[in-house]
Write a protein that holds these residues in place. Structure first.
Motif, PDB file in Angstrom:
ATOM      1  N   MET A   1       0.993  -0.883  -0.012  1.00 38.45           N
ATOM      2  CA  MET A   1      -0.183  -0.040  -0.341  1.00 38.45           C
ATOM      3  C   MET A   1       0.687   1.311  -0.044  1.00 38.45           C
ATOM      4  O   MET A   1       1.533   1.329   0.742  1.00 38.45           O
ATOM      5  CB  MET A   1      -0.942   0.055   1.718  1.00 38.45           C
ATOM      6  N   THR A   2      -0.147   2.417  -0.999  1.00 39.76           N
ATOM      7  CA  THR A   2       0.662   3.481  -0.737  1.00 39.76           C
ATOM      8  C   THR A   2       0.794   4.364   0.437  1.00 39.76           C
ATOM      9  O   THR A   2      -0.487   4.578   1.160  1.00 39.76           O
ATOM     10  CB  THR A   2       0.625   4.580  -1.623  1.00 39.76           C
ATOM     11  N   GLU A   3       1.520   5.126   0.665  1.00 40.26           N
ATOM     12  CA  GLU A   3       1.140   6.266   2.282  1.00 40.26           C
ATOM     13  C   GLU A   3       1.083   7.292   1.429  1.00 40.26           C
ATOM     14  O   GLU A   3       1.910   7.860   1.035  1.00 40.26           O
ATOM     15  CB  GLU A   3       2.279   5.906   3.234  1.00 40.26           C
ATOM     16  N   ILE A   4       0.104   8.100   1.286  1.00 38.38           N
ATOM     17  CA  ILE A   4      -0.273   9.629   1.439  1.00 38.38           C
ATOM     18  C   ILE A   4       0.030  10.524   2.520  1.00 38.38           C
ATOM     19  O   ILE A   4       0.331  10.074   3.210  1.00 38.38           O
ATOM     20  CB  ILE A   4      -1.596   9.482   0.764  1.00 38.38           C
ATOM     21  N   THR A   5       1.012  11.207   2.247  1.00 41.27           N
ATOM     22  CA  THR A   5       1.816  12.002   2.478  1.00 41.27           C
ATOM     23  C   THR A   5       0.651  12.950   2.923  1.00 41.27           C
ATOM     24  O   THR A   5       0.701  13.709   1.946  1.00 41.27           O
ATOM     25  CB  THR A   5       2.736  12.700   2.236  1.00 41.27           C
ATOM     26  N   ARG A   6       0.638  13.461   4.062  1.00 38.36           N
ATOM     27  CA  ARG A   6      -0.409  14.646   4.290  1.00 38.36           C
ATOM     28  C   ARG A   6       0.376  16.266   4.463  1.00 38.36           C
ATOM     29  O   ARG A   6       0.703  16.271   5.338  1.00 38.36           O
ATOM     30  CB  ARG A   6      -1.053  14.905   5.703  1.00 38.36           C
ATOM     31  N   VAL A   7       0.142  16.494   3.600  1.00 34.76           N
ATOM     32  CA  VAL A   7       0.378  18.164   3.574  1.00 34.76           C
ATOM     33  C   VAL A   7      -0.843  19.654   4.284  1.00 34.76           C
ATOM     34  O   VAL A   7      -1.852  19.449   3.970  1.00 34.76           O
ATOM     35  CB  VAL A   7       0.927  18.926   2.565  1.00 34.76           C
ATOM     36  N   PRO A   8      -0.974  19.696   5.390  1.00 36.61           N
ATOM     37  CA  PRO A   8      -2.147  21.088   5.890  1.00 36.61           C
ATOM     38  C   PRO A   8      -1.838  21.969   5.711  1.00 36.61           C
ATOM     39  O   PRO A   8      -1.262  22.806   4.509  1.00 36.61           O
ATOM     40  CB  PRO A   8      -1.016  21.355   7.629  1.00 36.61           C
ATOM     41  N   LEU A   9      -3.531  22.174   4.652  1.00 39.92           N
ATOM     42  CA  LEU A   9      -3.196  23.687   4.297  1.00 39.92           C
ATOM     43  C   LEU A   9      -3.217  24.974   5.017  1.00 39.92           C
ATOM     44  O   LEU A   9      -4.109  24.272   6.413  1.00 39.92           O
ATOM     45  CB  LEU A   9      -4.904  23.706   3.098  1.00 39.92           C
ATOM     46  N   GLN A  10      -2.834  25.372   4.879  1.00 42.13           N
ATOM     47  CA  GLN A  10      -3.025  27.248   5.538  1.00 42.13           C
ATOM     48  C   GLN A  10      -4.584  27.508   5.118  1.00 42.13           C
ATOM     49  O   GLN A  10      -4.863  27.863   3.840  1.00 42.13           O
ATOM     50  CB  GLN A  10      -1.391  27.841   5.359  1.00 42.13           C
ATOM     51  N   PRO A  11      -4.896  28.500   5.764  1.00 41.50           N
ATOM     52  CA  PRO A  11      -6.036  29.013   6.133  1.00 41.50           C
ATOM     53  C   PRO A  11      -6.040  30.262   5.844  1.00 41.50           C
ATOM     54  O   PRO A  11      -5.163  30.749   5.539  1.00 41.50           O
ATOM     55  CB  PRO A  11      -6.514  28.715   6.865  1.00 41.50           C
ATOM     56  N   ILE A  12      -7.165  30.227   4.298  1.00 42.95           N
ATOM     57  CA  ILE A  12      -6.962  31.685   4.020  1.00 42.95           C
ATOM     58  C   ILE A  12      -6.757  33.134   5.097  1.00 42.95           C
ATOM     59  O   ILE A  12      -8.056  33.121   5.840  1.00 42.95           O
ATOM     60  CB  ILE A  12      -7.546  31.818   2.934  1.00 42.95           C
ATOM     61  N   ALA A  13      -6.534  33.214   5.064  1.00 43.84           N
ATOM     62  CA  ALA A  13      -6.513  35.406   5.499  1.00 43.84           C
ATOM     63  C   ALA A  13      -8.045  34.986   5.428  1.00 43.84           C
ATOM     64  O   ALA A  13      -8.151  35.786   4.650  1.00 43.84           O
ATOM     65  CB  ALA A  13      -4.781  35.671   5.536  1.00 43.84           C
ATOM     66  N   LYS A  14      -8.826  36.756   6.423  1.00 44.16           N
ATOM     67  CA  LYS A  14      -9.123  37.233   6.070  1.00 44.16           C
ATOM     68  C   LYS A  14      -9.361  38.900   5.483  1.00 44.16           C
ATOM     69  O   LYS A  14      -8.441  38.896   5.322  1.00 44.16           O
ATOM     70  CB  LYS A  14      -9.811  38.160   7.797  1.00 44.16           C
ATOM     71  N   GLY A  15      -9.996  38.451   4.518  1.00 45.14           N
ATOM     72  CA  GLY A  15     -10.155  39.444   3.248  1.00 45.14           C
ATOM     73  C   GLY A  15      -8.997  38.782   2.337  1.00 45.14           C
ATOM     74  O   GLY A  15      -9.039  39.748   1.226  1.00 45.14           O
ATOM     75  N   ALA A  16      -8.393  38.025   2.114  1.00 47.96           N
ATOM     76  CA  ALA A  16      -7.483  38.014   1.090  1.00 47.96           C
ATOM     77  C   ALA A  16      -8.495  37.386  -0.108  1.00 47.96           C
ATOM     78  O   ALA A  16      -8.280  37.416  -1.523  1.00 47.96           O
ATOM     79  CB  ALA A  16      -6.485  36.422   2.007  1.00 47.96           C
ATOM     80  N   LEU A  17      -9.282  36.402   0.108  1.00 47.13           N
ATOM     81  CA  LEU A  17     -10.515  36.283  -1.096  1.00 47.13           C
ATOM     82  C   LEU A  17     -10.659  37.012  -1.387  1.00 47.13           C
ATOM     83  O   LEU A  17     -10.604  37.598  -2.754  1.00 47.13           O
ATOM     84  CB  LEU A  17     -11.650  35.291  -0.789  1.00 47.13           C
ATOM     85  N   GLY A  18     -11.659  38.234  -1.240  1.00 40.44           N
ATOM     86  CA  GLY A  18     -11.583  39.394  -1.799  1.00 40.44           C
ATOM     87  C   GLY A  18     -11.240  39.863  -2.658  1.00 40.44           C
ATOM     88  O   GLY A  18     -11.134  40.735  -3.878  1.00 40.44           O
TER      89      GLY A  18
END
Length: 184
Positions: free
Chosen positions: A1-18
């Motif tokens: 079986m292959t092992e999947i390396t988990r990379v945590p996603l950084q949360p988007i800073a407030k107002g960055a999406l706008g």
């Protein structure tokens, strides 16, 4: 079986999406503005008095009143009353404008130099001149209608010429004029 390396996603800073969407919108507007600025200016047709019905096609022949002047100072270079003007064969800008008009309408037209005579002088019109016209579309007909009318006129003229050869409508000479002096 292959092992999947988990990379945590950084949360988007407030107002960055706008800000991201604002940046995308700004780029789209800049690209649209650049594209618009590089396009040649188009023909502008302003309605003074609305006409009625259909508009002429490129295959039609129009009957117009018009006045043409230079856009840079209003110097009149041409004028016509009840002028016969084929749509096809006139300058490209005038062709486009005629096809937007309706019978009985009056219009002001602006034609940029590249849709007029371009970099060639034409009579009193200097090279690279923008043109203004005032046009009243009196009527228009198809080439086929005009040719049919011309054939009918030629036939009528031929018939009149044949009848006018000294003989009256029945082939007999016309009756004498009683008030004319009679030979003795």
């Amino acid at each position: 079986m292959t092992e999947i390396t988990r990379v945590p996603l950084q949360p988007i800073a407030k107002g960055a999406l706008g800000k991201l969407w604002l940046g995308v919108a700004a780029a789209a507007l800049a690209a649209g503005g650049l594209a618009w600025a590089t396009l040649p200016a188009g023909v502008k047709v302003e309605v003074i008095k609305a006409g009625e019905g259909a508009s002429p096609t490129v295959d039609d022949i129009t009957l117009i009143n018009y006045k043409g002047s230079l856009a840079d100072g209003g110097t009149e270079f041409d004028k016509g009353e009840k002028a016969v003007m084929p749509v096809e064969g006139s300058i490209p800008g005038f062709q486009k404008a005629l096809q937007q008009m309706q019978r009985g309408g009056k219009y002001k037209i602006f034609i940029p130099a590249e849709l007029a005579y371009g970099n060639k002088a034409q009579g009193p019109i200097p090279a690279n001149s923008d043109l203004n016209f005032e046009v009243e579309l009196l009527d228009f007909k198809s080439r086929a209608e005009i040719e049919q009318q011309q054939r009918m006129m030629q036939q009528m003229q031929q018939m009149q010429a044949q009848q006018g050869g000294g003989a009256g409508p029945g082939g007999a000479a016309p009756p004498p004029n009683p008030s004319a002096p009679q030979p003795q």
